[in-house]
Design a protein around this motif. Structure first.
Motif, mmCIF file in Angstrom:
data_model
loop_
_atom_site.group_PDB
_atom_site.id
_atom_site.type_symbol
_atom_site.label_atom_id
_atom_site.label_comp_id
_atom_site.label_asym_id
_atom_site.label_seq_id
_atom_site.Cartn_x
_atom_site.Cartn_y
_atom_site.Cartn_z
ATOM 1 N N MET A 114 100.711 36.736 -4.846
ATOM 2 C CA MET A 114 100.795 35.594 -3.736
ATOM 3 C C MET A 114 101.910 34.816 -3.976
ATOM 4 O O MET A 114 102.993 34.220 -4.805
ATOM 5 N N GLU A 115 102.488 34.584 -1.820
ATOM 6 C CA GLU A 115 103.185 33.564 -2.528
ATOM 7 C C GLU A 115 102.811 32.027 -3.010
ATOM 8 O O GLU A 115 102.252 31.535 -3.296
ATOM 9 N N GLN A 116 104.231 31.810 -3.548
ATOM 10 C CA GLN A 116 104.134 30.518 -3.672
ATOM 11 C C GLN A 116 105.268 29.556 -2.541
ATOM 12 O O GLN A 116 104.780 29.790 -1.519
ATOM 13 N N LYS A 117 104.208 27.998 -3.069
ATOM 14 C CA LYS A 117 103.855 27.201 -1.870
ATOM 15 C C LYS A 117 105.435 26.880 -1.941
ATOM 16 O O LYS A 117 105.790 26.465 -0.174
ATOM 17 N N ARG A 156 107.760 28.895 -0.973
ATOM 18 C CA ARG A 156 108.246 29.792 0.017
ATOM 19 C C ARG A 156 107.952 29.649 1.089
ATOM 20 O O ARG A 156 108.268 30.138 2.447
ATOM 21 N N THR A 157 106.267 29.179 1.323
ATOM 22 C CA THR A 157 105.325 29.192 2.704
ATOM 23 C C THR A 157 106.408 27.917 3.088
ATOM 24 O O THR A 157 106.197 27.878 4.689
ATOM 25 N N TRP A 158 106.512 26.679 2.251
ATOM 26 C CA TRP A 158 106.655 25.465 3.166
ATOM 27 C C TRP A 158 108.292 26.304 3.148
ATOM 28 O O TRP A 158 107.946 25.585 5.298
ATOM 29 N N THR A 159 109.275 26.840 3.248
ATOM 30 C CA THR A 159 110.322 27.312 3.955
ATOM 31 C C THR A 159 110.116 28.312 5.264
ATOM 32 O O THR A 159 110.635 28.113 6.254
ATOM 33 N N LYS A 160 109.683 28.759 5.038
ATOM 34 C CA LYS A 160 109.419 29.841 6.505
ATOM 35 C C LYS A 160 108.614 28.935 6.781
ATOM 36 O O LYS A 160 108.673 28.860 8.291
ATOM 37 N N TYR A 199 101.689 26.724 8.231
ATOM 38 C CA TYR A 199 101.814 26.283 6.574
ATOM 39 C C TYR A 199 100.127 26.251 5.837
ATOM 40 O O TYR A 199 99.055 27.758 5.546
ATOM 41 N N LEU A 200 99.084 25.956 7.061
ATOM 42 C CA LEU A 200 97.989 26.513 5.728
ATOM 43 C C LEU A 200 96.681 27.108 6.269
ATOM 44 O O LEU A 200 96.305 27.671 5.938
ATOM 45 N N HIS A 201 97.564 27.514 7.762
ATOM 46 C CA HIS A 201 96.910 29.304 8.201
ATOM 47 C C HIS A 201 98.220 30.530 7.025
ATOM 48 O O HIS A 201 96.913 30.867 6.911
ATOM 49 N N ARG A 247 98.778 29.663 4.496
ATOM 50 C CA ARG A 247 98.157 29.992 2.660
ATOM 51 C C ARG A 247 96.640 30.471 2.421
ATOM 52 O O ARG A 247 96.590 31.006 1.970
ATOM 53 N N ALA A 248 95.988 30.445 3.773
ATOM 54 C CA ALA A 248 95.129 30.570 3.770
ATOM 55 C C ALA A 248 95.352 32.424 3.794
ATOM 56 O O ALA A 248 94.068 33.610 3.109
ATOM 57 N N TRP A 249 95.750 32.846 4.550
ATOM 58 C CA TRP A 249 96.386 34.283 4.521
ATOM 59 C C TRP A 249 96.586 34.864 3.212
ATOM 60 O O TRP A 249 95.853 35.966 2.534
ATOM 61 N N SER A 250 97.364 33.512 2.455
ATOM 62 C CA SER A 250 98.058 34.349 1.247
ATOM 63 C C SER A 250 97.211 34.763 0.171
ATOM 64 O O SER A 250 96.655 34.982 -1.195
ATOM 65 N N ARG A 251 95.878 34.073 0.609
ATOM 66 C CA ARG A 251 94.394 34.555 -0.452
ATOM 67 C C ARG A 251 93.455 35.821 -0.046
ATOM 68 O O ARG A 251 92.280 35.862 -1.045
ATOM 69 N N LEU A 252 94.495 36.105 0.896
ATOM 70 C CA LEU A 252 92.662 37.454 1.315
ATOM 71 C C LEU A 252 93.852 38.876 1.254
ATOM 72 O O LEU A 252 94.712 38.947 0.835
ATOM 73 N N SER A 253 93.199 39.536 0.580
ATOM 74 C CA SER A 253 93.356 41.088 0.144
ATOM 75 C C SER A 253 93.813 41.960 1.720
ATOM 76 O O SER A 253 94.494 42.796 1.275
ATOM 77 N N TRP A 254 92.555 41.888 2.572
ATOM 78 C CA TRP A 254 93.204 42.540 3.513
ATOM 79 C C TRP A 254 94.085 43.373 4.400
ATOM 80 O O TRP A 254 95.053 42.177 4.250
ATOM 81 N N GLY A 255 94.066 44.438 4.463
ATOM 82 C CA GLY A 255 95.251 44.842 5.376
ATOM 83 C C GLY A 255 96.489 44.803 3.893
ATOM 84 O O GLY A 255 97.731 45.380 4.543
#
Length: 73
Positions: free
Chosen positions: A1-4, A6-10, A52-54, A56-64
């Motif tokens: 899982m990606e750290q918050k 890193r997600t904010w920086t991206k 950001y919300l998008h 974080r949501a995708w980081s919780r999915l294992s699909w793909g």
């Protein structure tokens, strides 16, 4: 899982690029740098939060996702 962090920086770097591009397009379209800048600031703010919300949501999915397997025998 990606750290918050890193997600904010991206999200921030992506929105900065988009802000510059949007400001230029809005300036050409609207004929006013100040109006173009204001519209770009509004859209960038909304885009930052939704990106950001998008992410974080995708980081919780294992699909793909795949995992690397060490094939050392």
């Amino acid at each position: 899982m990606e750290q918050k962090k890193r997600t904010w920086t991206k999200a921030l770097t992506w929105q900065l690029i988009g802000f510059v591009v949007m400001t230029a397009i809005n300036y050409v379209y609207m004929g006013s740098f100040q109006s173009g800048l204001g519209l770009s600031a509004l859209l960038t703010s909304v885009g930052l939060v939704t990106y950001y919300l998008h992410e974080r949501a995708w980081s919780r999915l294992s699909w793909g996702m795949t995992t690397l397997v060490d094939n050392k025998a």
